[in-house]
Write an enzyme that holds these catalytic residues in place. Structure first.
Site, PDB file in Angstrom:
ATOM      1  N   ILE A 124       0.860  -1.193   0.000  1.00  0.00           N
ATOM      2  CA  ILE A 124       0.000   0.000   0.000  1.00  0.00           C
ATOM      3  C   ILE A 124       0.891   1.236   0.000  1.00  0.00           C
ATOM      4  O   ILE A 124       1.893   1.292   0.733  1.00  0.00           O
ATOM      5  CB  ILE A 124      -0.994  -0.011   1.184  1.00  0.00           C
ATOM      6  CG1 ILE A 124      -2.022   1.108   1.017  1.00  0.00           C
ATOM      7  CG2 ILE A 124      -0.282   0.090   2.530  1.00  0.00           C
ATOM      8  CD1 ILE A 124      -3.302   0.883   1.795  1.00  0.00           C
ATOM      9  N   MET A 126       0.807   5.169   0.520  1.00  0.00           N
ATOM     10  CA  MET A 126       0.175   6.431   0.920  1.00  0.00           C
ATOM     11  C   MET A 126       1.234   7.527   1.065  1.00  0.00           C
ATOM     12  O   MET A 126       1.070   8.642   0.598  1.00  0.00           O
ATOM     13  CB  MET A 126      -0.533   6.254   2.267  1.00  0.00           C
ATOM     14  CG  MET A 126      -1.603   5.189   2.263  1.00  0.00           C
ATOM     15  SD  MET A 126      -2.242   4.881   3.910  1.00  0.00           S
ATOM     16  CE  MET A 126      -1.021   3.785   4.563  1.00  0.00           C
ATOM     17  N   GLU A 242      -4.978  -1.969  11.905  1.00  0.00           N
ATOM     18  CA  GLU A 242      -3.551  -1.755  11.642  1.00  0.00           C
ATOM     19  C   GLU A 242      -2.803  -1.509  12.958  1.00  0.00           C
ATOM     20  O   GLU A 242      -1.719  -2.037  13.188  1.00  0.00           O
ATOM     21  CB  GLU A 242      -3.406  -0.551  10.703  1.00  0.00           C
ATOM     22  CG  GLU A 242      -1.971  -0.241  10.359  1.00  0.00           C
ATOM     23  CD  GLU A 242      -1.846   0.903   9.337  1.00  0.00           C
ATOM     24  OE1 GLU A 242      -2.789   1.108   8.552  1.00  0.00           O
ATOM     25  OE2 GLU A 242      -0.811   1.574   9.350  1.00  0.00           O
ATOM     26  N   GLN A 336      21.731  -2.272  26.918  1.00  0.00           N
ATOM     27  CA  GLN A 336      22.557  -1.776  28.014  1.00  0.00           C
ATOM     28  C   GLN A 336      23.030  -2.933  28.904  1.00  0.00           C
ATOM     29  O   GLN A 336      24.199  -2.993  29.285  1.00  0.00           O
ATOM     30  CB  GLN A 336      21.748  -0.758  28.848  1.00  0.00           C
ATOM     31  CG  GLN A 336      22.561   0.032  29.836  1.00  0.00           C
ATOM     32  CD  GLN A 336      23.590   0.943  29.162  1.00  0.00           C
ATOM     33  OE1 GLN A 336      23.465   1.281  27.991  1.00  0.00           O
ATOM     34  NE2 GLN A 336      24.625   1.295  29.894  1.00  0.00           N
ATOM     35  N   GLY A 364       1.414   5.139  12.193  1.00  0.00           N
ATOM     36  CA  GLY A 364       1.046   6.284  13.026  1.00  0.00           C
ATOM     37  C   GLY A 364       2.082   6.465  14.114  1.00  0.00           C
ATOM     38  O   GLY A 364       2.341   5.531  14.892  1.00  0.00           O
ATOM     39  N   THR A 365       2.701   7.645  14.176  1.00  0.00           N
ATOM     40  CA  THR A 365       3.756   7.885  15.173  1.00  0.00           C
ATOM     41  C   THR A 365       3.159   7.950  16.578  1.00  0.00           C
ATOM     42  O   THR A 365       1.945   8.112  16.762  1.00  0.00           O
ATOM     43  CB  THR A 365       4.476   9.223  14.891  1.00  0.00           C
ATOM     44  OG1 THR A 365       3.521  10.283  15.079  1.00  0.00           O
ATOM     45  CG2 THR A 365       5.041   9.294  13.486  1.00  0.00           C
TER      46      THR A 365
HETATM   47  C1  LIG Z   1      10.264   1.083   7.492  1.00  0.00           C
HETATM   48  C2  LIG Z   1       9.080   1.888   7.058  1.00  0.00           C
HETATM   49  C3  LIG Z   1       8.087   1.282   6.308  1.00  0.00           C
HETATM   50  C4  LIG Z   1       6.979   2.039   5.871  1.00  0.00           C
HETATM   51  N1  LIG Z   1       6.020   1.423   5.094  1.00  0.00           N
HETATM   52  C5  LIG Z   1       5.048   2.186   4.545  1.00  0.00           C
HETATM   53  C6  LIG Z   1       4.121   1.633   3.606  1.00  0.00           C
HETATM   54  O1  LIG Z   1       4.150   0.437   3.299  1.00  0.00           O
HETATM   55  N2  LIG Z   1       3.186   2.462   3.046  1.00  0.00           N
HETATM   56  C7  LIG Z   1       3.107   3.776   3.356  1.00  0.00           C
HETATM   57  O2  LIG Z   1       2.252   4.474   2.809  1.00  0.00           O
HETATM   58  N3  LIG Z   1       3.952   4.345   4.262  1.00  0.00           N
HETATM   59  C8  LIG Z   1       4.919   3.570   4.851  1.00  0.00           C
HETATM   60  N4  LIG Z   1       5.807   4.132   5.742  1.00  0.00           N
HETATM   61  C9  LIG Z   1       5.676   5.545   6.069  1.00  0.00           C
HETATM   62  C10 LIG Z   1       5.192   5.808   7.473  1.00  0.00           C
HETATM   63  O3  LIG Z   1       3.818   5.487   7.571  1.00  0.00           O
HETATM   64  C11 LIG Z   1       5.503   7.273   7.792  1.00  0.00           C
HETATM   65  O4  LIG Z   1       6.913   7.377   7.882  1.00  0.00           O
HETATM   66  C12 LIG Z   1       4.837   7.741   9.079  1.00  0.00           C
HETATM   67  O5  LIG Z   1       3.452   7.820   8.923  1.00  0.00           O
HETATM   68  C13 LIG Z   1       5.365   9.127   9.508  1.00  0.00           C
HETATM   69  O6  LIG Z   1       5.270  10.037   8.441  1.00  0.00           O
HETATM   70  P1  LIG Z   1       6.551  10.924   8.019  1.00  0.00           P
HETATM   71  O7  LIG Z   1       7.686   9.980   7.834  1.00  0.00           O
HETATM   72  O8  LIG Z   1       6.176  11.773   6.873  1.00  0.00           O
HETATM   73  O9  LIG Z   1       6.877  11.782   9.269  1.00  0.00           O
HETATM   74  P2  LIG Z   1       6.153  13.191   9.646  1.00  0.00           P
HETATM   75  O10 LIG Z   1       4.685  13.027   9.526  1.00  0.00           O
HETATM   76  O11 LIG Z   1       6.805  14.275   8.883  1.00  0.00           O
HETATM   77  O12 LIG Z   1       6.549  13.299  11.167  1.00  0.00           O
HETATM   78  C14 LIG Z   1       7.769  13.914  11.635  1.00  0.00           C
HETATM   79  C15 LIG Z   1       7.599  14.142  13.127  1.00  0.00           C
HETATM   80  O13 LIG Z   1       6.521  15.063  13.322  1.00  0.00           O
HETATM   81  C16 LIG Z   1       5.619  14.540  14.265  1.00  0.00           C
HETATM   82  N5  LIG Z   1       4.267  15.015  14.010  1.00  0.00           N
HETATM   83  C17 LIG Z   1       3.550  14.916  12.856  1.00  0.00           C
HETATM   84  N6  LIG Z   1       2.322  15.424  13.027  1.00  0.00           N
HETATM   85  C18 LIG Z   1       2.254  15.849  14.297  1.00  0.00           C
HETATM   86  C19 LIG Z   1       1.229  16.471  15.088  1.00  0.00           C
HETATM   87  N7  LIG Z   1       0.031  16.713  14.578  1.00  0.00           N
HETATM   88  N8  LIG Z   1       1.513  16.790  16.373  1.00  0.00           N
HETATM   89  C20 LIG Z   1       2.736  16.521  16.880  1.00  0.00           C
HETATM   90  N9  LIG Z   1       3.726  15.938  16.205  1.00  0.00           N
HETATM   91  C21 LIG Z   1       3.491  15.599  14.932  1.00  0.00           C
HETATM   92  C22 LIG Z   1       5.732  13.035  14.085  1.00  0.00           C
HETATM   93  O14 LIG Z   1       5.215  12.357  15.205  1.00  0.00           O
HETATM   94  C23 LIG Z   1       7.218  12.869  13.906  1.00  0.00           C
HETATM   95  O15 LIG Z   1       7.847  12.849  15.144  1.00  0.00           O
HETATM   96  C24 LIG Z   1       6.878   3.398   6.217  1.00  0.00           C
HETATM   97  C25 LIG Z   1       7.870   3.991   7.005  1.00  0.00           C
HETATM   98  C26 LIG Z   1       8.963   3.260   7.415  1.00  0.00           C
HETATM   99  C27 LIG Z   1      10.024   3.940   8.261  1.00  0.00           C
END
Ligand SMILES: Cc1cc2nc3c(=O)[nH]c(=O)nc-3n(C[C@H](O)[C@H](O)[C@H](O)COP(=O)(O)OP(=O)(O)OC[C@H]3O[C@@H](n4cnc5c(N)ncnc54)[C@H](O)[C@@H]3O)c2cc1C
Length: 379
Positions: A124, A126, A242, A336, A364-365
């Protein structure tokens, strides 16, 4: 605390799954990690065992197993005996269900049998370079053109991005509504669809995580998945499950890290006695043991509620947040307590530390989980 009971046939299923991961997966782990990709045959092998899309109806070749505990068992046994990059649950339970839930009969007949047998692998897409947590910010766009949609844009960090034969791609389709997103089934070989780099990662090294590019890709209308402009809401509907999947994996990894670390500290001698006799070791592991045990109870309860069709997104967010944070603390403490050995890749705790870090980011972080919970309790 004793876990909620698994039935006798589930114990048998667990034994068979354990043997599968020990025999068919773990021996290849090292080679896959170096190659940054798993063999496609490993999906076929899982398909032969009936482990892919177990929920699917028999008419498509599935087992019709709706009880989520079977998936939970697979996740746990893969964590203990398999390889974290061989994450068949992503294919089976995170992505393929979109076809079951939102696909037409024709799409189900066209895609499900091969996804169940493992002949075809699904992903997928996104996330984009400038849109992860905030999906409404995505720039990929599709416009209607006769019998087709024409897709332009790029995606990144896509799991199974190299191996996938079919990819559910989310793209903006509405000029004015930022949530006007549609899901498209993009297939291997479509003109204008290119794969970029297989990205080098901190952990989960055996999973292919790739960039994808779409330049004027003509997608026939029969490959639109679900409602036109309804993709955002389709994606939201899958989020509770998920996050539950993530929680099951996180707590299994924490259990595993605790077990490995317990064995290590009992063997390792420092200043003439086992490391396990030092008060710091005892307190650190006792506190983590209590947290892991409580979180496991919560996860098992979420699985039970999910089986009743009642798991809500806030409880799923709680489970995901809690387990990923505990898991993070556990693998860190594990490294550690291993001392220098904890930094050496030949020790499993080192790999767990690398592999598990992503779980406070993926699905989702932690900050987004806190936002969801905060909205529920404060707004
Ligand atoms: C190994 C791996 C596999 C993945 N596989 C897939 C996949 O199969 N398909 C897919 O679509 N995606 C995939 N992803 C992407 C993943 O879903 C995103 O990395 C994740 O959703 C975070 O988005 P971003 O990396 O753009 O970080 P950002 O959204 O830019 O976040 C950066 C920081 O800002 C913080 N932040 C963001 N919004 C807020 C808020 N409203 N309030 C406070 N803090 C906030 C975040 O928590 C984070 O600490 C994958 C990522 C990894 C690392």
């Amino acid at each position: 605390m004793q876990r909620l009971p698994f039935e006798a046939e589930m114990d048998m299923f667990r034994d068979a799954a354990r043997q599968f991961f020990q025999k068919e997966i773990r021996p290849h782990s090292e080679r896959w990690r170096e190659a940054n990709i798993v063999d496609r045959e490993a999906f076929l092998k899982a398909g032969e065992q009936g482990y892919l899309c177990m929920w699917a109806d028999e008419q498509y070749g599935g087992l019709g197993l709706k009880d989520f505990r079977y998936e939970q068992i697979l996740i746990e046994e893969n964590t203990f005996h398999g390889d974290p990059g061989y994450f068949i649950t992503l294919h089976s339970r995170l992505v393929a269900p979109y076809i079951e839930h939102f696909g037409t009969d024709e799409q189900k007949e066209r895609f499900l049998p091969k996804l169940i047998s493992g002949e075809s692998i699904i992903a997928i897409a996104m996330t984009e370079p400038d849109a992860g947590s905030d999906l409404a910010g995505m720039k990929s766009r599709a416009v209607e053109s006769g019998e087709d949609w024409v897709l332009n844009g790029s995606k990144t960090y896509i799991s199974n991005g190299i191996n996938a034969d079919v990819i559910i791609v989310a793209a903006k389709t509405h000029a004015n509504n930022p949530h006007g997103i549609t899901l498209f089934l993009v297939e291997r070989g479509m003109e204008g669809f290119e794969r970029g780099r297989n990205l080098k990662k901190m952990g989960m090294k055996s999973q292919d995580t790739a960039e994808l590019f779409f330049e004027n890709v003509r997608i026939p209308k029969k490959n639109v998945l679900g409602q036109v402009h309804g993709g955002f809401y389709h994606l939201m509907q899958g989020l509770a499950e998920e996050r539950l999947i993530a929680a099951c994996g996180n707590i299994a990894a924490a259990q595993h890290a605790l077990r490995i670390t317990r064995e290590f500290v009992k063997e390792r001698k420092v200043f003439g006695e086992p490391l396990s006799r030092m008060q710091n070791t005892r307190f650190v592991l006792a506190a983590l043991d209590a947290e892991i045990d409580m979180a496991q109870c919560y996860v098992d309860r979420c699985v039970q509620v999910h089986n009743e069709g009642k798991l809500n997104s806030v409880d799923a967010a709680r489970a995901k947040l809690l387990t990923s944070e505990i898991n993070g603390r556990m693998v860190d403490a594990g490294v550690q307590l291993h001392g220098g050995a904890g930094y050496m890749e030949e020790y499993e705790i080192c790999r767990l530390y690398q592999d598990e870090r992503v779980h406070r980011i993926l699905a989702g972080t932690s900050e987004i989980m806190k936002e969801i919970i905060a909205r529920d309790i404060l707004d």
